[in-house]
Enzyme design. Structure first.
Site, mmCIF file in Angstrom:
data_model
loop_
_atom_site.group_PDB
_atom_site.id
_atom_site.type_symbol
_atom_site.label_atom_id
_atom_site.label_comp_id
_atom_site.label_asym_id
_atom_site.label_seq_id
_atom_site.Cartn_x
_atom_site.Cartn_y
_atom_site.Cartn_z
ATOM 1 N N ASP A 1 -2.163 6.165 -4.124
ATOM 2 C CA ASP A 1 -1.050 5.449 -3.513
ATOM 3 C C ASP A 1 -0.622 4.325 -4.454
ATOM 4 O O ASP A 1 -1.235 4.132 -5.519
ATOM 5 C CB ASP A 1 -1.443 4.952 -2.121
ATOM 6 N N ASP B 1 -1.058 1.184 -4.712
ATOM 7 C CA ASP B 1 -2.002 0.139 -5.137
ATOM 8 C C ASP B 1 -3.372 0.691 -5.516
ATOM 9 O O ASP B 1 -4.304 -0.055 -5.772
ATOM 10 C CB ASP B 1 -2.118 -0.966 -4.082
ATOM 11 N N ASP C 1 -5.928 2.263 -4.096
ATOM 12 C CA ASP C 1 -7.206 2.146 -3.384
ATOM 13 C C ASP C 1 -7.545 3.417 -2.608
ATOM 14 O O ASP C 1 -8.649 3.571 -2.106
ATOM 15 C CB ASP C 1 -7.241 0.912 -2.466
ATOM 16 N N SER D 1 0.832 -1.205 0.000
ATOM 17 C CA SER D 1 0.000 0.000 0.000
ATOM 18 C C SER D 1 0.870 1.260 0.000
ATOM 19 O O SER D 1 1.653 1.461 -0.910
ATOM 20 C CB SER D 1 -0.953 -0.043 1.193
#
Length: 462
Positions: free
Chosen positions: A251, A253, A255, A106
């Site tokens: 970010d 990833d 999400d 993340s």
């Protein structure tokens, strides 16, 4: 070097001795434990597990170990390779798979990586399932497949497009309105997978002018990858030059979604969900959910439409559980995480961008003008350092007792809701501290109420 084992997966820095970093032996152990759990719990007749990864430097190495281990456990692997977290979540359900593993740490820096574990619904494992994975790993209770039952491997690079298509198909995504608005959009994808999928999404939404910053998916993050104001000077300066109407920052990833107004000012990560919820509620009134540490503005906007707001414990899986329980039409977290059930039960920056641009097009306002239409709150984040022998639970219980005349929520620490502000106290599971989140109509008031409660805690800890 650090290795963190939790119910949400295994996270660590790459390298180091066994058990002290995220190295191949530990990756094999936890992948095997997850594969064992899914074999016991999956109700689908499928034999597939999806694997996706962000663009971290260590991603290919970790992926090769994970996919080989899953095959060794007898699972058929669908490798979607470079893909966002929400893309991987959607791929699990689209494939009819039994689960999925997302290889991403993340917003952590580049030396970190992690295995995030999904069930057959493309949602994160719950508390009990996560604990069972840790137990199986510790006991090494796994049996590998014999030669005739080794799993298969398939590389499938179609899921970015399938994810985009699913966003475009949402009823509230108004592509025509976005095209007509002729928005100029800037993006900062921190040199991870957002750099692949966001430009494709924006083009399909009819955005022809895209300013791209750090969109090369090398895993060499150009700045601290957490999308907070202190890390986003480059794109804020780009916006101040007048090159775009809005900037979207994600970010590694993809999400979490942060936004920057046309004047270079941060929109405020807490207000990503508030704004998208306003648009969703205007067209499909219903209940909303966010976690206890998120802004009160979502409650205010929800009540404007005559509906109910609910708070969950911190953590995406807890938000999702509460959303299902109360039938929420929109929910998420104050860190820029949008969860829109009409798409799927996972934080998804692509869904957030498409809904935000639809809303902006309908309102016909500048981004800063839209932001000014929402209740203004300011948040402060502090912590109280205690000693290892402090009874933190006893302190929290006493604080709860002292403020029993106020509205108290104790599903996750203690949250004290005053008429015009709130304070949320959460103990750390790893160190002797109490995190103190507060929100009020000004920064000064938020800090003042936090300090008042912190003084009480210090007094109780004597």
């Amino acid at each position: 070097m650090t290795l963190i084992k939790s119910i949400s997966g295994i996270r660590g820095t790459i390298g180091g001795p066994v058990g002290e970093g995220l190295n191949p032996l530990d990756i094999v152990k936890f992948t095997s434990a997850y594969a064992t759990l899914i074999r016991k719990t999956c109700k689908s007749s499928s034999n597939k597990i999806v694997v996706g990864r962000d663009a971290r430097i260590s991603g290919e190495m970790v992926k090769n170990v994970v996919t080989g281990t899953l095959m060794g456990m007898g699972w058929d692997v669908v490798d979607i390779d470079l893909a966002s977290t929400p893309t991987t979540e959607l791929a699990v359900t689209m494939e009819g798979a039994c689960g999925g593993i997302i290889l991403t740490a993340s917003h952590n820096p580049k030396q970190w990586n992690a295995l995030k574990l999904l069930n057959e619904h493309g949602e994160f494992l719950n508390d009990a399932e996560g604990k069972e994975v840790l137990r199986i790993a510790e006991a090494e209770e796994f049996i590998y497949a014999d030669v005739d039952n080794v799993g298969s491997y398939r590389l499938d690079l179609t899921y970015n497009q399938k994810h985009i298509d699913s966003v475009l198909a949402l009823d509230l995504v108004d592509v025509d309105a976005i095209k007509k608005a002729n928005f100029r959009v800037a993006i900062d994808a921190v040199n991870s997978v957002g750099g692949i999928i966001l430009p494709e999404l924006l083009e399909k939404l009819g955005v022809t002018q895209i300013e791209k910053l750090y969109c090369d998916p090398t895993g060499n993050f150009a700045h601290n990858p957490e999308p907070l104001e202190k890390n986003l000077g480059d794109i804020m300066n780009l916006m101040k030059s007048g090159k775009a109407d809005v900037a979207f920052v994600v970010d590694p990833d993809v999400d979490r979604l942060a936004m920057i107004s046309e004047d270079g000012a941060m929109y405020g990560e807490e207000y990503t969900l508030v704004t998208v919820a306003d648009y969703v509620l205007k067209h499909t009134p219903g209940n909303t959910v966010s976690n206890l540490s998120s802004t009160r503005a979502l409650r205010d906007v929800t009540r404007k439409y005559g509906k109910d707001y609910y708070a969950s414990a911190v953590g995406e899986v807890n938000v999702v559980t509460k959303m299902k329980e109360v039938g929420a039409v929109i929910g998420g977290e104050g860190n820029g995480g949008i969860i829109y059930p009409a798409s799927h039960y996972g934080r998804d920056a692509l869904v957030g961008i498409a809904l935000f641009l639809s809303h902006l097009a309908h309102e016909g306002k500048k981004v800063s003008e839209l932001r000014a239409t929402y209740p203004v709150y300011y948040m402060a984040k502090n912590k109280v350092d205690l000693t290892a022998d402090t009874d933190v639970d006893a302190i929290l219980a006493k604080v709860k007792e002292l403020y029993s005349n106020e509205d108290i929520n104790d599903i996750d620490g203690v949250k004290i809701d005053f008429a015009d502000k709130w304070v949320h106290l959460r103990k750390s599971n790893t160190e002797p501290i109490i995190r103190v989140y507060s929100e009020a109509a000004s920064v000064e008031e938020a800090e003042e109420i936090a300090q008042k409660i912190m003084d009480v805690i210090y007094e109780l800890a004597k």
